[in-house]
Motif scaffolding. Structure first.
Motif, PDB file in Angstrom:
ATOM      1  N   LEU A   1       2.548   6.796  -2.413  1.00 46.28           N
ATOM      2  CA  LEU A   1       2.016   6.069  -1.790  1.00 46.28           C
ATOM      3  C   LEU A   1       0.312   6.113  -1.765  1.00 46.28           C
ATOM      4  O   LEU A   1      -0.266   5.183  -1.938  1.00 46.28           O
ATOM      5  CB  LEU A   1       2.578   5.925  -0.247  1.00 46.28           C
ATOM      6  CG  LEU A   1       2.309   4.822   0.849  1.00 46.28           C
ATOM      7  CD1 LEU A   1       3.056   3.511   0.367  1.00 46.28           C
ATOM      8  CD2 LEU A   1       2.515   4.927   2.295  1.00 46.28           C
ATOM      9  N   VAL A   2      -0.074   7.379  -1.664  1.00 45.94           N
ATOM     10  CA  VAL A   2      -1.466   7.808  -1.598  1.00 45.94           C
ATOM     11  C   VAL A   2      -1.881   7.581  -3.169  1.00 45.94           C
ATOM     12  O   VAL A   2      -3.182   7.029  -3.237  1.00 45.94           O
ATOM     13  CB  VAL A   2      -1.629   9.292  -1.170  1.00 45.94           C
ATOM     14  CG1 VAL A   2      -3.184   9.678  -1.548  1.00 45.94           C
ATOM     15  CG2 VAL A   2      -1.380   9.512   0.068  1.00 45.94           C
TER      16      VAL A   2
ATOM     17  N   VAL B   1      -0.719   5.275  -5.237  1.00 47.69           N
ATOM     18  CA  VAL B   1      -0.798   3.836  -5.286  1.00 47.69           C
ATOM     19  C   VAL B   1      -1.822   3.246  -4.608  1.00 47.69           C
ATOM     20  O   VAL B   1      -2.622   2.228  -5.007  1.00 47.69           O
ATOM     21  CB  VAL B   1       0.541   3.041  -5.156  1.00 47.69           C
ATOM     22  CG1 VAL B   1       0.321   1.442  -5.083  1.00 47.69           C
ATOM     23  CG2 VAL B   1       1.617   3.475  -5.924  1.00 47.69           C
ATOM     24  N   LEU B   2      -2.174   3.588  -3.295  1.00 47.99           N
ATOM     25  CA  LEU B   2      -3.251   3.146  -2.589  1.00 47.99           C
ATOM     26  C   LEU B   2      -4.728   3.428  -3.369  1.00 47.99           C
ATOM     27  O   LEU B   2      -5.518   2.441  -3.383  1.00 47.99           O
ATOM     28  CB  LEU B   2      -3.423   3.917  -0.999  1.00 47.99           C
ATOM     29  CG  LEU B   2      -4.016   3.494  -0.195  1.00 47.99           C
ATOM     30  CD1 LEU B   2      -3.749   1.965   0.383  1.00 47.99           C
ATOM     31  CD2 LEU B   2      -3.817   4.302   1.162  1.00 47.99           C
TER      32      LEU B   2
ATOM     33  N   LEU C   1      -4.780   0.743  -5.726  1.00 51.43           N
ATOM     34  CA  LEU C   1      -5.069  -0.618  -5.265  1.00 51.43           C
ATOM     35  C   LEU C   1      -6.553  -0.551  -4.903  1.00 51.43           C
ATOM     36  O   LEU C   1      -7.196  -1.736  -4.870  1.00 51.43           O
ATOM     37  CB  LEU C   1      -4.111  -0.622  -4.054  1.00 51.43           C
ATOM     38  CG  LEU C   1      -3.759  -1.906  -3.501  1.00 51.43           C
ATOM     39  CD1 LEU C   1      -3.201  -2.891  -4.324  1.00 51.43           C
ATOM     40  CD2 LEU C   1      -2.797  -2.026  -2.305  1.00 51.43           C
ATOM     41  N   VAL C   2      -7.082   0.249  -3.990  1.00 49.89           N
ATOM     42  CA  VAL C   2      -8.263   0.336  -3.586  1.00 49.89           C
ATOM     43  C   VAL C   2      -9.467   0.124  -4.850  1.00 49.89           C
ATOM     44  O   VAL C   2     -10.268  -0.472  -4.752  1.00 49.89           O
ATOM     45  CB  VAL C   2      -8.735   1.769  -3.027  1.00 49.89           C
ATOM     46  CG1 VAL C   2     -10.090   2.032  -2.715  1.00 49.89           C
ATOM     47  CG2 VAL C   2      -7.810   1.814  -1.527  1.00 49.89           C
ATOM     48  N   TYR C   3      -9.343   0.519  -5.908  1.00 51.07           N
ATOM     49  CA  TYR C   3      -9.854   0.379  -7.044  1.00 51.07           C
ATOM     50  C   TYR C   3     -10.029  -0.976  -7.658  1.00 51.07           C
ATOM     51  O   TYR C   3     -10.878  -1.604  -7.926  1.00 51.07           O
ATOM     52  CB  TYR C   3      -9.504   1.262  -8.368  1.00 51.07           C
ATOM     53  CG  TYR C   3     -10.261   1.142  -9.513  1.00 51.07           C
ATOM     54  CD1 TYR C   3     -11.497   1.918  -9.521  1.00 51.07           C
ATOM     55  CD2 TYR C   3      -9.955   0.373 -10.357  1.00 51.07           C
ATOM     56  CE1 TYR C   3     -12.567   1.369 -10.529  1.00 51.07           C
ATOM     57  CE2 TYR C   3     -10.668   0.043 -11.507  1.00 51.07           C
ATOM     58  CZ  TYR C   3     -11.922   0.725 -11.640  1.00 51.07           C
ATOM     59  OH  TYR C   3     -12.865   0.449 -12.611  1.00 51.07           O
TER      60      TYR C   3
ATOM     61  N   VAL D   1      -8.929  -3.858  -6.227  1.00 53.33           N
ATOM     62  CA  VAL D   1      -9.315  -4.851  -5.312  1.00 53.33           C
ATOM     63  C   VAL D   1     -10.895  -4.625  -4.815  1.00 53.33           C
ATOM     64  O   VAL D   1     -11.366  -5.516  -4.403  1.00 53.33           O
ATOM     65  CB  VAL D   1      -8.580  -5.002  -4.067  1.00 53.33           C
ATOM     66  CG1 VAL D   1      -7.141  -5.648  -4.165  1.00 53.33           C
ATOM     67  CG2 VAL D   1      -8.617  -3.909  -3.365  1.00 53.33           C
TER      68      VAL D   1
ATOM     69  N   VAL E   1     -12.422  -2.437  -3.339  1.00 50.06           N
ATOM     70  CA  VAL E   1     -12.773  -1.772  -2.369  1.00 50.06           C
ATOM     71  C   VAL E   1     -13.598  -0.285  -2.550  1.00 50.06           C
ATOM     72  O   VAL E   1     -14.574   0.005  -1.900  1.00 50.06           O
ATOM     73  CB  VAL E   1     -11.539  -1.427  -1.551  1.00 50.06           C
ATOM     74  CG1 VAL E   1     -12.080  -0.508  -0.311  1.00 50.06           C
ATOM     75  CG2 VAL E   1     -10.889  -2.494  -1.017  1.00 50.06           C
ATOM     76  N   ALA E   2     -13.216   0.210  -3.827  1.00 59.55           N
ATOM     77  CA  ALA E   2     -14.102   1.456  -4.074  1.00 59.55           C
ATOM     78  C   ALA E   2     -15.466   0.986  -4.548  1.00 59.55           C
ATOM     79  O   ALA E   2     -16.261   1.883  -4.841  1.00 59.55           O
ATOM     80  CB  ALA E   2     -13.354   2.105  -5.178  1.00 59.55           C
TER      81      ALA E   2
END
Lengths: 223, 322
Positions: free
Chosen positions: B308-309, B311-312, B315-317, B319, B321-322
């Motif tokens: 989960l961490v 994939v998060l 995902l963060v990258y 979309v 968010v990073a």
């Protein structure tokens, strides 16, 4: 091509906000009341840290008050009230979790993905206090906080889902409107305090009456 | 004029392999010592793993009745795999060495996977119930750990724009702020969780656990003895050092590496590596002493959390968010 690198402040704040999200995901699978409380405390500590850092680096200084109130109410009072009202050793939450860990992880990821994408699509403008990424993370936290009471059938999860929801809203409020009057912040916190007491009493009564934390027993109240 | 203290590239390459080969038991000794101190015990000597290996290599090899050649070959192939991986990763130098580009980080992961499979296969070949159950568990949980490695590599790969360990390390070093990039932090945390799992530390497994209900790695080698057991043990220590090196020199702190092939610079890089890995070992020992061992069926939840961490992070990258 390598990705652009955020500055230390933006990177640190975003990582802390993601830490809040991970703590919330961990709350989804907590099988003991003590674990649920501990993860909520971690989430609240991270929130207080974000508010403090934002107050120091970008202002306004009202954020110091928000950080202090968070520490007092969410890190000290809420856990104390809950743990005083209920003996956590008597309650096992394992049976209240409706899905297995992988299914919960996938649902959590879907909620997070929706949160990120929706906020990205809306292109919401943010204040200068927090990096814009935090709004998406806060919205993802709101959705994951909804999952906690939906996927878990015990009174503790209902309460802590609500508390985690409040943390997410507070984070979003700092990102979107950090200059909210202090009195509004105070009202929010008072709201949380009342909720903690009400939920605490509900948990205690429910536990004493049914000798379980499961909310499935509440179906007996239907007319 | 030719400088006399500049090493040939192949010599530095050999030094990387020899460093992992020679110092991995020391790292295991340091961790065991720190762990014991944290528990209020005096603990074994730092050189105890070396003495254990000498003892094992001086014994005779015994094979159970009915075991095939796989039983004998497995530990040797696994050991060879552990010798190849240090050629692919930046152990001592910032600049790539002759074999540095023959495989990417997934190639290194596959070699480690092959090593694990060979040890498990040789254990299962004995038909001993303990060895079979250990092998079965190692393969089952190992298959769950693979997606985490892939996600971690993918996350760091998209951040740095490459999946070659040397280039990843260079990209992180060139921009120290990249270490604070949210996607990178999450990938590093996921990889740390994976290292804990792959090295069989608590909360996954006690380092030398022989309790049958929770035993995974130790179970595979129940029937091995003498030099073969020595190879398996040494291989495990090398794997631990390789994973620590990847975590430190590729993900978290790719500093203190030699930027030239001078003997002095390479020597300093060896000392820096020992220091960094000892520090990480202390952190692992603290984790080891701070948590209880998970029940066997809870290990999947641990792996799900790591996944989960990872994939998060990805995902963060993606979309932005990073």
């Amino acid at each position: 091509m390598a990705a652009p690198v955020p500055g230390a402040y933006a990177g640190g704040i975003t990582v802390a906000a993601l830490g809040m999200l991970v703590a919330e995901l961990a709350m989804l699978r907590a099988q003991l009341v003590a674990n649920l409380v501990r993860r909520y405390v971690i989430q609240s500590l991270l929130f207080a840290g974000i508010a403090l850092a934002a107050g120091i680096v970008r202002g306004p200084q009202d954020l110091f008050l928000e950080a202090a109130m968070s520490l007092i109410v969410k890190v000290v009072i809420v856990p104390l009230v809950v743990l005083r009202l209920i003996d956590p050793r008597d309650t096992d939450l394992a049976h209240s979790i409706s899905l297995r860990a992988p299914a919960m992880a996938y649902l959590g990821l879907v909620a997070i993905g929706i949160g990120f994408l929706v906020v990205g699509t809306l292109a919401i403008g943010t204040s200068a206090s927090l990096p814009s990424a935090v709004v998406g993370i806060a919205f993802a936290q709101v959705l994951v906080a909804f999952l906690i009471p939906v996927l878990r059938s015990d009174v503790f999860s209902q309460a802590f889902g609500f508390f985690a929801f409040e943390n997410a809203i507070s984070l979003a409020s700092i990102a979107l409107a950090p200059r909210l009057p202090v009195v509004v912040d105070a009202v929010l916190f008072f709201d949380l305090l009342v909720a903690a007491v009400v939920f605490g009493l509900l948990m205690r009564l429910h536990h004493r009456h049914y000798d379980t934390a499961s909310t499935t027993k509440l179906q007996g109240l239907r007319g | 004029m030719e400088e006399v203290d500049v090493l040939e590239a192949w010599m530095v390459q050999a030094a990387q392999v020899l460093t992992v080969l020679a110092l991995s038991p020391l790292l295991a000794g340091i961790i065991a010592r720190v762990e014991a101190r944290l528990q209020g015990r005096r603990g074994p000597r730092l050189v105890q793993p070396y003495l254990d290996l000498i003892k094992l290599f001086s014994k005779e090899t015994l094979a159970p009745e009915g075991a095939s050649a796989v039983f004998l070959i497995g530990p040797i192939v696994a050991f060879a795999c552990y010798l190849i991986v240090p050629m692919l990763i930046p152990v001592l130098t910032t600049f790539p060495l002759p074999f540095g580009y023959i495989g990417d980080i997934l190639g290194g992961g596959m070699l480690l996977g092959l090593a694990g499979f060979m040890v498990a296969w040789s254990g299962a070949d004995t038909a001993s119930p303990y060895a079979e159950i250990g092998s079965s568990r190692a393969m089952t949980f190992g298959s769950l750990a693979e997606p985490i490695l892939i996600m971690v590599v993918l996350a760091v790969g998209v951040i740095t724009g490459t999946d070659l360990p040397y280039a990843m390390s260079e990209a992180i070093r060139a921009s120290a702020g990249a270490i604070l990039s949210p996607a990178h932090v999450l990938a590093a945390i996921a990889f740390f969780l994976l290292v804990i799992f792959d090295t069989g530390r608590i909360p996954i497994e006690s380092a030398s656990g022989t309790i049958e209900l929770g035993m995974i790695d130790e179970g595979r080698t129940f029937e091995h003895s003498g030099p073969l057991l020595g190879l398996v043990r040494w291989g495990s220590m090398m794997k631990q050092m390789i994973l620590y090196t990847v975590l430190i020199d590729v993900f978290v702190a790719p500093f203190g590496l030699a930027s030239t092939a001078r003997a002095g610079a390479v020597g300093l890089a060896v000392l820096a590596l020992v220091g960094k890995e000892a520090l990480l070992g202390v952190i692992v020992a603290i984790v080891d002493d701070s948590f209880a061992k998970l029940r066997l069926f809870k290990i999947t939840e641990y792996l799900v959390a790591a996944f989960l961490v990872a994939v998060l992070g990805l995902l963060v990258y993606f979309v932005g968010v990073a």
